[in-house]
Design an enzyme around this catalytic site. Structure first.
Site, PDB file in Angstrom:
ATOM      1  N   GLY A 191      86.512  53.515  66.225  1.00 28.28           N
ATOM      2  CA  GLY A 191      86.544  54.982  66.570  1.00 28.28           C
ATOM      3  C   GLY A 191      85.193  55.139  67.728  1.00 28.28           C
ATOM      4  O   GLY A 191      84.543  54.500  67.426  1.00 28.28           O
ATOM      5  N   ARG A 219      86.690  60.258  52.071  1.00 30.16           N
ATOM      6  CA  ARG A 219      87.164  59.000  53.139  1.00 30.16           C
ATOM      7  C   ARG A 219      86.169  57.985  53.201  1.00 30.16           C
ATOM      8  O   ARG A 219      86.749  56.881  53.244  1.00 30.16           O
ATOM      9  CB  ARG A 219      87.240  59.566  54.553  1.00 30.16           C
ATOM     10  N   CYS A 223      82.410  56.145  65.667  1.00 30.16           N
ATOM     11  CA  CYS A 223      82.402  55.232  64.296  1.00 30.16           C
ATOM     12  C   CYS A 223      81.107  54.265  64.266  1.00 30.16           C
ATOM     13  O   CYS A 223      81.013  53.757  65.287  1.00 30.16           O
ATOM     14  CB  CYS A 223      83.572  54.632  64.151  1.00 30.16           C
ATOM     15  N   SER A 250      88.934  54.973  55.325  1.00 28.65           N
ATOM     16  CA  SER A 250      88.229  54.024  56.342  1.00 28.65           C
ATOM     17  C   SER A 250      88.762  52.691  56.098  1.00 28.65           C
ATOM     18  O   SER A 250      88.778  51.832  56.892  1.00 28.65           O
ATOM     19  CB  SER A 250      86.777  53.956  56.575  1.00 28.65           C
ATOM     20  N   ASP A 251      88.996  52.356  54.805  1.00 26.20           N
ATOM     21  CA  ASP A 251      89.315  51.065  54.151  1.00 26.20           C
ATOM     22  C   ASP A 251      90.577  51.215  53.424  1.00 26.20           C
ATOM     23  O   ASP A 251      90.458  51.686  52.137  1.00 26.20           O
ATOM     24  CB  ASP A 251      88.377  50.218  53.381  1.00 26.20           C
ATOM     25  N   TYR A 294      81.938  66.846  68.965  1.00 23.68           N
ATOM     26  CA  TYR A 294      82.764  66.067  68.479  1.00 23.68           C
ATOM     27  C   TYR A 294      82.119  65.074  67.358  1.00 23.68           C
ATOM     28  O   TYR A 294      81.153  64.541  67.595  1.00 23.68           O
ATOM     29  CB  TYR A 294      83.413  65.066  69.396  1.00 23.68           C
ATOM     30  N   GLY A 323      86.471  50.661  62.191  1.00 25.00           N
ATOM     31  CA  GLY A 323      85.090  50.661  63.046  1.00 25.00           C
ATOM     32  C   GLY A 323      85.520  50.764  64.540  1.00 25.00           C
ATOM     33  O   GLY A 323      84.529  50.785  65.323  1.00 25.00           O
ATOM     34  N   GLY A 337      92.559  54.808  66.632  1.00 26.31           N
ATOM     35  CA  GLY A 337      90.789  55.017  67.400  1.00 26.31           C
ATOM     36  C   GLY A 337      90.529  53.924  68.262  1.00 26.31           C
ATOM     37  O   GLY A 337      91.530  52.872  68.640  1.00 26.31           O
TER      38      GLY A 337
HETATM   39  P1  RVP Z   1      88.570  57.889  68.477  1.00 25.57           P
HETATM   40  O1  RVP Z   1      89.758  58.260  69.034  1.00 25.57           O
HETATM   41  O2  RVP Z   1      88.177  56.631  69.198  1.00 25.57           O
HETATM   42  O3  RVP Z   1      87.659  59.063  68.582  1.00 25.57           O
HETATM   43  O4  RVP Z   1      88.708  57.311  67.003  1.00 25.57           O
HETATM   44  C1  RVP Z   1      89.192  58.428  65.861  1.00 25.57           C
HETATM   45  C2  RVP Z   1      89.387  57.769  64.757  1.00 25.57           C
HETATM   46  O5  RVP Z   1      88.079  57.262  64.112  1.00 25.57           O
HETATM   47  C3  RVP Z   1      89.738  58.476  63.463  1.00 25.57           C
HETATM   48  O6  RVP Z   1      91.264  58.741  63.558  1.00 25.57           O
HETATM   49  C4  RVP Z   1      89.382  57.833  62.422  1.00 25.57           C
HETATM   50  O7  RVP Z   1      90.248  56.639  62.044  1.00 25.57           O
HETATM   51  C5  RVP Z   1      88.129  57.338  62.892  1.00 25.57           C
HETATM   52  N1  RVP Z   1      86.801  58.136  62.566  1.00 25.57           N
HETATM   53  C6  RVP Z   1      86.923  59.317  62.147  1.00 25.57           C
HETATM   54  N2  RVP Z   1      85.461  59.605  61.765  1.00 25.57           N
HETATM   55  C7  RVP Z   1      84.920  58.326  61.755  1.00 25.57           C
HETATM   56  C8  RVP Z   1      83.677  58.302  61.291  1.00 25.57           C
HETATM   57  O8  RVP Z   1      82.741  59.077  61.129  1.00 25.57           O
HETATM   58  N3  RVP Z   1      82.947  56.828  61.416  1.00 25.57           N
HETATM   59  N4  RVP Z   1      85.827  57.332  62.188  1.00 25.57           N
END
Ligand code: RVP
Length: 496
Positions: free
Chosen positions: A315, A417, A318, A262-263, A404, A313, A358
């Site tokens: 996603g 992660r 997320c 994530s970072d 999801y 952030g 994301g």
């Molecule tokens: P989205 O397409 O908006 O659903 O976003 C997918 C992205 O969100 C992933 O590729 C990842 O970078 C991020 N992600 C995945 N899990 C989480 C979380 O639990 N916060 N975030």
């Protein structure tokens, strides 16, 4: 402390203003291909994809089945790393070993099931045919096929058995396991069936060949394949067990790796990139991220990343921004990093592609991301909705939904992660639902048609030119509020 002068902005805050559309701007002329990995300016990237979409490194999104379907339509999947090394390597090799044109046998039913159940199964999976096996599983003994054309509830009762309407035995032509695709296709056409099951000596179905795929193959002529014509597939890696995981994934045939964090602005990522260069030179390609400013991009590009992933952030599942106060609007992050990417290319002669990861809630956001200068996109929610995603399909108040969940949710517990490789002390993702949307093939086709249409309105036939000439305008606060309300109204079930 410093405060950036710019406000943090997302895709939904922009619209595109059309440019002149000339005679060359036709859908057939639009080239959506994109570089995936680093290359010298003026030369072709060693890995290009015809469809600039990749599926997220997530357990709910990227399975071998989705990876195959996405490679068929010209994109690329990244198999997730939140699983034992052997399992992830097994998924990669399942994609590499899959023979183009053949499908997994994944929709099965028992002969004793009712036609009502068969109807439900076919609807919920978006398929026209289910394979009937003695125990209703893919490894059961093959008995026949039941298709949407075999029953009609005006003539047949929902309680009638599948056995009463299925076609099997002499009524059905089958192929043998291991036969070539062209032989299987000839049999399929001669038999006038829509589906040809290939059956092994042990009486089990090894693969299916579908008339629809034959037609699809002609439609999506730009499959993502390597020099041996095997489907391309990517794989996520982490900064903890990389010394064991990377060799196993390379051995399994992964075409490209991606650090999954994530970072990504960390010395740990630099260490992994150095490990790859020392062990493999540039025979192994690896992307890094995620970052949201030029400092992060330069750091990873200097460390040897083959592409850089942008986004923290944004996603749909997320909650990092709420939990940690970290992140940046995807549009703002891209705008700054695109400038850094181009400056890096001028400085070094090396082009390092950007993946926007994301925050795509509507297909139109994809066009905005490309207008900002993303080379390709990574999508979670978008792909999670399809038949081919590994997430369970459920019915809630009569509506078909796919589960999801975020990698930072309690369900995934992706500590590599989100934690420092140890246990997670708090969640950074939610566990919810997205509306089921049917087959990847049908949806990607429509999405790409929209993207081509936007590019034509903006007078461009390549993504590069689209980025260079796009005119973007910010929408008013009022429009933004209205858009958010629309999303809320239309997609209420998406958040669990
Ligand atoms: P989205 O397409 O908006 O659903 O976003 C997918 C992205 O969100 C992933 O590729 C990842 O970078 C991020 N992600 C995945 N899990 C989480 C979380 O639990 N916060 N975030």
């Amino acid at each position: 402390m410093r405060i950036l002068p710019e406000i943090s902005r997302t895709f939904g805050e922009y619209l595109l203003v059309p440019n002149l559309t000339d005679e060359t701007c036709t859908p057939d002329n639009v080239d959506l291909s994109a570089p995936v990995v680093r290359h010298r300016l003026g030369q072709a990237s060693p890995i290009r994809i015809a469809t600039p979409l990749t599926s997220a490194i997530m357990g709910a999104v990227s399975s071998p089945q989705l990876a195959i379907a996405l490679a068929q339509v010209g994109g690329l999947s990244f198999i997730h790393q939140n699983q034992p090394i052997a399992e992830q390597a097994g998924m990669v090799s399942a994609v590499k070993k899959h023979k183009a044109g053949f499908r997994h046998n994944d929709v099965n039913i028992k002969p004793s099931a009712t036609l009502g159940e068969a109807d439900e199964l076919l609807r919920s999976t978006g398929r026209d045919a289910a394979v009937v096996t003695d125990d209703g599983t893919p490894s059961g003994a093959f008995l026949g096929l039941i298709t949407t054309q075999d029953f009609n509830f005006h003539r047949h009762h929902v309680g009638d058995s599948v056995e009463s309407r299925m076609r099997g035995g002499a009524e059905l032509v089958t192929g043998t396991a291991g036969m070539s695709l062209s032989t299987a296709n000839s049999l399929l056409w001669d038999s006038r069936q829509d589906v040809l099951p290939l059956v092994g000596d042990d009486g089990r179905v090894t693969a299916l060949v579908q008339r629809r795929d034959y037609e699809l193959h002609k439609q999506f002529s730009n499959e993502s394949v390597d020099d041996d014509k095997q489907f391309r597939v990517g794989a996520g890696v982490n900064t903890h067990d990389y010394r064991e995981r990377i060799p196993a994934l390379v051995e399994a045939g992964a075409d490209v790796l991606c650090l999954d964090s994530s970072d990504g602005y960390s010395v740990w990522q630099k260490n992994v990139l150095e490990f790859v260069r020392t062990e493999y030179g540039d025979t192994v390609r690896i992307g890094a991220g995620n970052v949201v400013d030029a400092r992060g991009f330069d750091y990873l590009a200097d460390a040897g990343a083959d592409f850089v992933k942008v986004g923290i952030g944004g996603g749909s599942i997320c909650i990092t921004r709420d939990q940690k106060g970290i992140g940046r609007g995807q549009a703002s992050a891209l705008a700054e990093i695109v400038t850094a990417r181009d400056a890096y290319a001028q400085r070094t002669g090396e082009y390092v592609p950007l993946c926007s990861d994301g925050g795509v809630l509507h297909d139109s956001h994809m066009a905005i991301a490309f207008a900002f200068g993303a080379d390709f996109l990574m999508l979670g929610r978008y792909f999670a909705r399809f038949t081919e995603s590994p997430a369970p399909l459920v019915k809630v108040r009569g509506q078909a939904l796919k589960e999801y969940w975020g990698e930072g949710s309690a369900r995934a517990r992706n500590a590599a992660r989100y934690g420092q490789g140890t246990e997670l002390h708090f969640e950074e993702g939610v566990d919810g639902y997205v509306p089921f949307a049917g087959s990847l093939y049908d949806n990607v086709k429509v999405t790409l048609a929209k993207l081509r249409s936007t590019m034509i309105s903006c007078g461009s036939t390549t993504l590069r030119r689209f980025h260079e000439t796009a005119t973007l305008v910010q929408v008013s606060q009022q429009t933004f509020v209205q858009n958010s309300e629309d999303i809320e109204r239309n997609e209420r079930p998406t958040v669990g």
